[in-house]
Design a protein around this motif. Structure first.
Motif, PDB file in Angstrom:
ATOM      1  N   THR A   1       0.840  -1.197   0.000  1.00 19.74           N
ATOM      2  CA  THR A   1       0.000   0.000   0.000  1.00 19.74           C
ATOM      3  C   THR A   1       0.873   1.244   0.000  1.00 19.74           C
ATOM      4  OG1 THR A   1      -1.587  -1.243   1.343  1.00 19.74           O
ATOM      5  CG2 THR A   1      -1.911   1.129   1.216  1.00 19.74           C
ATOM      6  N   CYS A   2       0.471   2.253  -0.733  1.00 22.22           N
ATOM      7  CA  CYS A   2       1.190   3.514  -0.698  1.00 22.22           C
ATOM      8  C   CYS A   2       0.937   4.175   0.646  1.00 22.22           C
ATOM      9  CB  CYS A   2       0.717   4.415  -1.833  1.00 22.22           C
ATOM     10  SG  CYS A   2       1.425   6.067  -1.751  1.00 22.22           S
ATOM     11  N   ARG A   3       2.048   4.517   1.325  1.00 21.01           N
ATOM     12  CA  ARG A   3       1.879   5.100   2.655  1.00 21.01           C
ATOM     13  C   ARG A   3       1.369   6.529   2.590  1.00 21.01           C
ATOM     14  NH1 ARG A   3       7.397   4.392   5.626  1.00 21.01           N
ATOM     15  NH2 ARG A   3       8.103   4.943   3.543  1.00 21.01           N
ATOM     16  N   LYS A   4       1.562   7.144   1.434  1.00 23.43           N
ATOM     17  CA  LYS A   4       1.165   8.548   1.343  1.00 23.43           C
ATOM     18  C   LYS A   4      -0.319   8.707   0.998  1.00 23.43           C
ATOM     19  CE  LYS A   4       2.813  12.922  -0.468  1.00 23.43           C
ATOM     20  NZ  LYS A   4       3.614  13.566  -1.532  1.00 23.43           N
ATOM     21  N   CYS A   5      -0.762   8.015  -0.038  1.00 23.27           N
ATOM     22  CA  CYS A   5      -2.153   8.225  -0.472  1.00 23.27           C
ATOM     23  C   CYS A   5      -3.055   7.043  -0.175  1.00 23.27           C
ATOM     24  CB  CYS A   5      -2.200   8.580  -1.958  1.00 23.27           C
ATOM     25  SG  CYS A   5      -1.936   7.173  -3.043  1.00 23.27           S
ATOM     26  N   GLY A   6      -2.475   5.937   0.299  1.00 21.47           N
ATOM     27  CA  GLY A   6      -3.308   4.804   0.695  1.00 21.47           C
ATOM     28  C   GLY A   6      -3.730   3.882  -0.434  1.00 21.47           C
ATOM     29  N   GLU A   7      -3.258   4.154  -1.639  1.00 24.73           N
ATOM     30  CA  GLU A   7      -3.597   3.315  -2.782  1.00 24.73           C
ATOM     31  C   GLU A   7      -3.040   1.902  -2.575  1.00 24.73           C
ATOM     32  OE1 GLU A   7      -5.484   4.333  -5.127  1.00 24.73           O
ATOM     33  OE2 GLU A   7      -5.063   3.256  -6.969  1.00 24.73           O
ATOM     34  N   VAL A   8      -3.860   0.904  -2.835  1.00 23.54           N
ATOM     35  CA  VAL A   8      -3.393  -0.482  -2.751  1.00 23.54           C
ATOM     36  C   VAL A   8      -2.732  -0.849  -4.073  1.00 23.54           C
ATOM     37  CG1 VAL A   8      -4.052  -2.882  -2.382  1.00 23.54           C
ATOM     38  CG2 VAL A   8      -5.185  -1.070  -1.096  1.00 23.54           C
ATOM     39  N   LEU A   9      -1.482  -1.304  -4.003  1.00 28.16           N
ATOM     40  CA  LEU A   9      -0.678  -1.490  -5.209  1.00 28.16           C
ATOM     41  C   LEU A   9      -0.468  -2.952  -5.570  1.00 28.16           C
ATOM     42  CD1 LEU A   9       1.999   1.152  -4.201  1.00 28.16           C
ATOM     43  CD2 LEU A   9       0.000   1.533  -5.627  1.00 28.16           C
ATOM     44  N   GLY A  10      -0.581  -3.819  -4.587  1.00 29.80           N
ATOM     45  CA  GLY A  10      -0.339  -5.231  -4.859  1.00 29.80           C
ATOM     46  C   GLY A  10      -0.712  -6.100  -3.680  1.00 29.80           C
ATOM     47  N   THR A  11      -0.791  -7.391  -3.953  1.00 32.38           N
ATOM     48  CA  THR A  11      -1.163  -8.330  -2.891  1.00 32.38           C
ATOM     49  C   THR A  11      -0.103  -9.420  -2.774  1.00 32.38           C
ATOM     50  OG1 THR A  11      -2.491  -9.523  -4.537  1.00 32.38           O
ATOM     51  CG2 THR A  11      -3.651  -7.996  -3.091  1.00 32.38           C
ATOM     52  N   PRO A  12       0.115  -9.902  -1.548  1.00 30.72           N
ATOM     53  CA  PRO A  12       1.126 -10.942  -1.356  1.00 30.72           C
ATOM     54  C   PRO A  12       0.680 -12.282  -1.924  1.00 30.72           C
ATOM     55  CG  PRO A  12       0.064 -10.381   0.735  1.00 30.72           C
ATOM     56  CD  PRO A  12      -0.491  -9.452  -0.298  1.00 30.72           C
ATOM     57  N   PHE A  13       1.623 -12.992  -2.491  1.00 33.77           N
ATOM     58  CA  PHE A  13       1.345 -14.339  -2.969  1.00 33.77           C
ATOM     59  C   PHE A  13       2.659 -15.092  -3.020  1.00 33.77           C
ATOM     60  CE2 PHE A  13       2.704 -14.821  -7.526  1.00 33.77           C
ATOM     61  CZ  PHE A  13       3.330 -13.605  -7.655  1.00 33.77           C
ATOM     62  N   ILE A  14       2.559 -16.390  -3.247  1.00 33.16           N
ATOM     63  CA  ILE A  14       3.776 -17.189  -3.387  1.00 33.16           C
ATOM     64  C   ILE A  14       3.957 -17.533  -4.863  1.00 33.16           C
ATOM     65  CG2 ILE A  14       4.933 -19.351  -2.805  1.00 33.16           C
ATOM     66  CD1 ILE A  14       3.554 -19.234  -0.097  1.00 33.16           C
ATOM     67  N   TYR A  15       5.078 -17.125  -5.392  1.00 36.35           N
ATOM     68  CA  TYR A  15       5.419 -17.458  -6.777  1.00 36.35           C
ATOM     69  C   TYR A  15       5.845 -18.917  -6.790  1.00 36.35           C
ATOM     70  CZ  TYR A  15       7.733 -17.116 -11.317  1.00 36.35           C
ATOM     71  OH  TYR A  15       8.122 -17.302 -12.622  1.00 36.35           O
ATOM     72  N   LEU A  16       4.948 -19.775  -7.255  1.00 31.75           N
ATOM     73  CA  LEU A  16       5.124 -21.210  -7.039  1.00 31.75           C
ATOM     74  C   LEU A  16       6.346 -21.788  -7.732  1.00 31.75           C
ATOM     75  CD1 LEU A  16       1.445 -22.485  -7.084  1.00 31.75           C
ATOM     76  CD2 LEU A  16       2.999 -22.327  -5.128  1.00 31.75           C
ATOM     77  N   LYS A  17       6.663 -21.235  -8.888  1.00 31.15           N
ATOM     78  CA  LYS A  17       7.797 -21.761  -9.648  1.00 31.15           C
ATOM     79  C   LYS A  17       9.074 -21.760  -8.802  1.00 31.15           C
ATOM     80  CE  LYS A  17       9.933 -20.890 -14.086  1.00 31.15           C
ATOM     81  NZ  LYS A  17      10.096 -19.839 -15.084  1.00 31.15           N
TER      82      LYS A  17
END
Ligand SMILES: [Zn+2]
Length: 114
Positions: A76-92
């Motif tokens: 999340t952007c700490r300044k404007c609060g925009e959510v930029l990405g989500t955690p996941f496991i890159y399975l490869k």
């Protein structure tokens, strides 16, 4: 976040498997353009995910790979609060990462001599 701080590249099997060419980039929020993270990009190609073990700053985003994936925060952007990405496991590679939303961030090259 201090901009003058210097970082040295992480060298491991992941870096080697991508051809050894790395760049240090500022990951910026597309919306407000503030720096969200300092990140080591290994190899060519677009930035679609950010591996947690490649984040150098800020402190609260480093060492997240030690967490269980369900405990990892969203990016999340700490300044404007925009959510930029989500955690996941890159399975490869069984490697923890953030899946970036399309066009959520801008990457800007930092100067780093290797
Ligand atoms: Zn922002």
């Amino acid at each position: 976040m201090r901009n003058k701080k210097s970082f040295s590249f992480k060298r491991d099997k992941y870096k080697t498997s991508r051809g050894g060419h790395s760049r240090l980039v500022n990951i910026c929020c597309r919306k407000c353009e503030s720096i969200v993270a300092v990140y080591q990009k290994d190899g060519p190609g677009n930035l679609r995910r950010m591996y947690m073990d490649r984040i150098f700053a800020p402190a609260e985003l480093t060492d997240l790979q030690a967490l269980r994936i369900n405990d990892a925060p969203t990016l999340t952007c700490r300044k404007c609060g925009e959510v930029l990405g989500t955690p996941f496991i890159y399975l490869k590679e069984k490697r923890k990462a953030f899946r970036l939303y399309q066009d959520a961030v801008i990457k800007r090259l930092r100067k780093l001599s290797e």
